[in-house]
Design a protein around this motif. Structure first.
Motif: not given
Length: 337
Positions: A105, A121-124, A144-145, A147, A160
Motif C-alpha cells: 500500500k 502492506s496489507w499483510d500487516k 493491522e493492515r 492504510y 492501519t
C-alpha cells in the motif's frame, strides 16, 4: 465550463484508470503517478505549466503507491501484485526490489546512512530494504493492515485498519516508539509528517483532520478540525461528509493542504489554526496531491475514489492530473487571531 480553476493546467497523457498517488521529485520538476491501470508514469513539468510524458513502467496488477529517492535518481513503487519495484531514471530500467504476502500500500525512502526503502502492506508488516539486496534488512509486525505511511527523519508513522497509529524513531527503526489510537473516531485515510519529524497530520473518512505532535511535552499543541463537508451549519442540519484523501506540507512555509472526496482542496496554517485559502471543486474526487520542491506548483489528481461505491462512478468521468500555480500569499503563515 468546468468548476476547476481556469488557470490550472492539465497534465498530458494522464493515467487511464484511477490515480492512486502522485509525487514530485525532490530534485527536479518530474512528477510521478501510480495508477490502477498497473502503470507508473513520469512526467516532466515545464516552467510554463506544460507537461511531457517522459517514462512509464508496469506492475502486474494495480500500482498503489510511489516515492522518489532523495537524490531524485530512482522511483520506487508498490502494487497489488505484492511487488515493490525500483525505476532508474538514468537507465530507464525497472527491477523488483521488494515482496510482501499481500498488496503493498505504501513505499517511503527512509533517511539514514544508506538509502533504505520502507514498504508497508496489507499483510500487516513493514519491511525495510537495502535495494541492493534480495532479502529485507528487517520486518516489523503491525497491529493491522497498513492504510497509510509517511516518513521525515527521524520519524516514521504508520496508520492501519482499526485506527491504530504506530510511531517509529528511525534511530531504532524496528521497535515502536509509541503506539496510539487515532484521535479521529473513524477510519484513517491519510497520514503525513510535518517538518523536522516533530509530528504529523492525519485525515479520516469523516471529513476531519488531526494535528498531532510526537512528544508529550507538545501535547497542548494537538488539535483536530472539520473539513471537506457541505451543509450542517445549523444544529438541526445534516452535513454531507467526505473523506480526507490527502495531506501535504508546503516545503518552504510549513503550511499544509488537504484534499478530499468532495473534489476540493484547501490550504491551512496549523500554527494559527486557520484556513488560508479554499478552491473551487473539481468534477470528481481528489485522490492524491503534492507540492513540487520549491512549493510553487501544487499538483492534484482528479480521480474517483469509490467513496460511494460503484453507484457513484460516473461513466464519463476522466482521470486527470492538474497543476495549480501557487500564489505565495495563499500558503504563507498568518498571525493567530
Amino acid at each position: 465550463m468546468s468548476q476547476v480553476q481556469t488557470a490550472d493546467m492539465e497534465v498530458q497523457q494522464p493515467p487511464t484508470d484511477g490515480i492512486s498517488e502522485i509525487q514530485f521529485s525532490p530534485q527536479a520538476d518530474f512528477l510521478a503517478a501510480s495508477s490502477w491501470d498497473g502503470n507508473v508514469r513520469i512526467y516532466e513539468i515545464q516552467s510554463n505549466g506544460s507537461s511531457m510524458a517522459k517514462a512509464m513502467y508496469s506492475h502486474d496488477a494495480p500500482a498503489l503507491c510511489c516515492a522518489w529517492s532523495k537524490d531524485g535518481t530512482k522511483l520506487a513503487s508498490g502494487g497489488a501484485d505484492k511487488a515493490g519495484k525500483l525505476f532508474d531514471i538514468s537507465t530507464g530500467q525497472s527491477t523488483q526490489v521488494a515482496v510482501h504476502d499481500a498488496p503493498i500500500k505504501e513505499v517511503r525512502w527512509v533517511d539514514g546512512a544508506s538509502p533504505i526503502l520502507a514498504t508497508g502492506s496489507w499483510d500487516k508488516t513493514i519491511k525495510y530494504w537495502d535495494t541492493r539486496q534480495q532479502s529485507p534488512i528487517s520486518t516489523i509486525t503491525l497491529p493491522e493492515r497498513l492504510y497509510s505511511m509517511d516518513s521525515v527523519f527521524p520519524l516514521l508513522v504508520a496508520a492501519t485498519a482499526d485506527r491504530h497509529v504506530v510511531i517509529y524513531n528511525l534511530n531504532n527503526p524496528t521497535v515502536p516508539f509509541k503506539q496510539i489510537s487515532s484521535p479521529l473516531k473513524w477510519q484513517t485515510r491519510t497520514i503525513s509528517c510535518f517538518g523536522a519529524g516533530r509530528g504529523y497530520g492525519i485525515g479520516s473518512i469523516e471529513g476531519r483532520v488531526a494535528i498531532q505532535y510526537i512528544e508529550d511535552k507538545d501535547k497542548d499543541l494537538n488539535f483536530s478540525f472539520k473539513c471537506h463537508r457541505e451543509g450542517g451549519t445549523r444544529m438541526s442540519d445534516k452535513a454531507l461528509v467526505y473523506s480526507v484523501n490527502s495531506i501535504n506540507w508546503h516545503p518552504v512555509h510549513g503550511t499544509f493542504s488537504t484534499a478530499g472526496a468532495d473534489g476540493s482542496f484547501a490550504f491551512w496554517d496549523k500554527d494559527s489554526r486557520q484556513k488560508l485559502k479554499s478552491f473551487p471543486k473539481a468534477e470528481s474526487s481528489i485522490s492524491s496531491t503534492c507540492f513540487n520542491r520549491t512549493g510553487t506548483i501544487f499538483a492534484y489528481a482528479v480521480s474517483y475514489d469509490w467513496f460511494k461505491g460503484q453507484s457513484g462512478a460516473a461513466a464519463n468521468s476522466r482521470n486527470k492530473i492538474m497543476l495549480h500555480a501557487v500564489n505565495e500569499i495563499d500558503v504563507k503563515p498568518r498571525k493567530r487571531n
